[in-house]
Design a protein around this motif. Structure first.
Motif, PDB file in Angstrom:
ATOM      1  N   UNK A 100       0.735  -1.245   0.101  1.00 37.38           N
ATOM      2  CA  UNK A 100      -0.004  -0.045  -0.168  1.00 37.38           C
ATOM      3  C   UNK A 100       0.876   1.279  -0.082  1.00 37.38           C
ATOM      4  N   UNK A 101       0.265   2.395  -0.315  1.00 34.26           N
ATOM      5  CA  UNK A 101       1.086   3.528  -0.319  1.00 34.26           C
ATOM      6  C   UNK A 101       0.284   4.615   0.723  1.00 34.26           C
ATOM      7  N   UNK A 102       1.191   5.241   1.382  1.00 35.49           N
ATOM      8  CA  UNK A 102       0.490   6.420   2.365  1.00 35.49           C
ATOM      9  C   UNK A 102       1.186   7.635   2.215  1.00 35.49           C
ATOM     10  N   UNK A 103       0.467   8.703   2.388  1.00 32.45           N
ATOM     11  CA  UNK A 103       0.793   9.930   2.305  1.00 32.45           C
ATOM     12  C   UNK A 103       0.556  10.850   3.484  1.00 32.45           C
ATOM     13  N   UNK A 135      -4.146   6.715   3.079  1.00 30.19           N
ATOM     14  CA  UNK A 135      -3.735   5.676   2.058  1.00 30.19           C
ATOM     15  C   UNK A 135      -4.080   6.193   0.536  1.00 30.19           C
ATOM     16  N   UNK A 136      -3.273   6.118  -0.247  1.00 26.99           N
ATOM     17  CA  UNK A 136      -2.996   6.542  -1.692  1.00 26.99           C
ATOM     18  C   UNK A 136      -3.871   5.687  -2.324  1.00 26.99           C
ATOM     19  N   UNK A 137      -5.107   6.072  -3.087  1.00 32.58           N
ATOM     20  CA  UNK A 137      -5.651   5.338  -4.067  1.00 32.58           C
ATOM     21  C   UNK A 137      -4.995   5.502  -5.509  1.00 32.58           C
ATOM     22  N   UNK A 138      -4.314   4.615  -5.944  1.00 28.91           N
ATOM     23  CA  UNK A 138      -3.698   4.781  -7.087  1.00 28.91           C
ATOM     24  C   UNK A 138      -4.598   4.232  -8.462  1.00 28.91           C
ATOM     25  N   UNK A 139      -4.915   5.063  -9.433  1.00 28.95           N
ATOM     26  CA  UNK A 139      -5.609   4.641 -10.427  1.00 28.95           C
ATOM     27  C   UNK A 139      -5.111   3.364 -11.247  1.00 28.95           C
TER      28      UNK A 139
END
Length: 207
Positions: A100-103, A135-139
């Protein structure tokens, strides 16, 4: 192929699913390997040399000794950078949480021109002092989920030491056909890779 007298496996034939699993071993972080082999399976748990000692020391380490609370998770459950290739495999032994990716939860940090910090782990500290917990929602176009490492139609021969070779049995048959026309010992010549400068029916010219 089994040598029953020696009770030894000589080789096995395998397709994509099994070979993908073998190749995925090379993508596993050391921390993941240490954790997986320490678990019970059909055989007893094993130690991964001194790496297991390091892993256990991090497990027992007081979080006050670490830079952030997230550091322990980063070391004990590191993310696999090849997760896109492993997630769709028939068997993925890496049970680490999907990447996952977090900002930063502060919009000013996310929108600033210099860019925002990005983390694969939740609750890392942002330069503003807050934590990266959004959490960053990626396209969909940014996500790539491949299906393993080898082609669907590929076939392989695997030796007892897990050396993987392409299964080119069809080519072997043609070679044996050629040798059967020029040799009285085609199988021996084939196995020991005896070469001929020319192949003429009824005549052989060894190199």
């Amino acid at each position: 192929m089994v040598n029953k007298e020696r009770n030894k496996v000589m080789y096995v034939e395998a397709g994509k699913d099994f070979v993908d699993v073998l190749f995925s071993f090379l993508t596993l972080p050391l921390g993941t390997i240490a954790r997986l082999v320490a678990e019970e399976s059909n055989i007893e748990a094993v130690r991964f040399g001194s790496i297991s000692s390091i892993y256990q020391s991090v497990t027992n380490l007081d979080e006050q000794c670490l830079w952030t609370n997230t550091c322990k998770e980063m070391l004990l459950k590191p993310r696999n950078s090849m997760v896109a290739y492993c997630r769709k495999m028939k068997l993925n032994i890496d049970n680490t949480e999907p990447m996952k990716h977090f900002v930063c939860g502060k919009w000013e940090c996310v929108r600033k021109e210099s860019g925002s910090l990005l983390s694969l782990f939740k609750n890392q500290k942002c330069s503003c002092g807050k934590v990266l917990n959004r959490e960053l929602s990626l396209p969909p176009e940014c996500l790539s989920f491949e299906s393993g490492f080898v082609k669907e139609t590929a076939s392989f021969v695997i030796s007892d030491d897990l050396y993987v070779m392409p299964n080119v049995f069809g080519t072997f048959v043609v070679d044996i056909l050629k040798l059967s026309l020029v040799s009285k010992t085609p199988l021996t010549d084939f196995i020991f890779k005896k070469k001929y400068s020319e192949l003429v029916i009824g005549q052989k010219v060894p190199m």
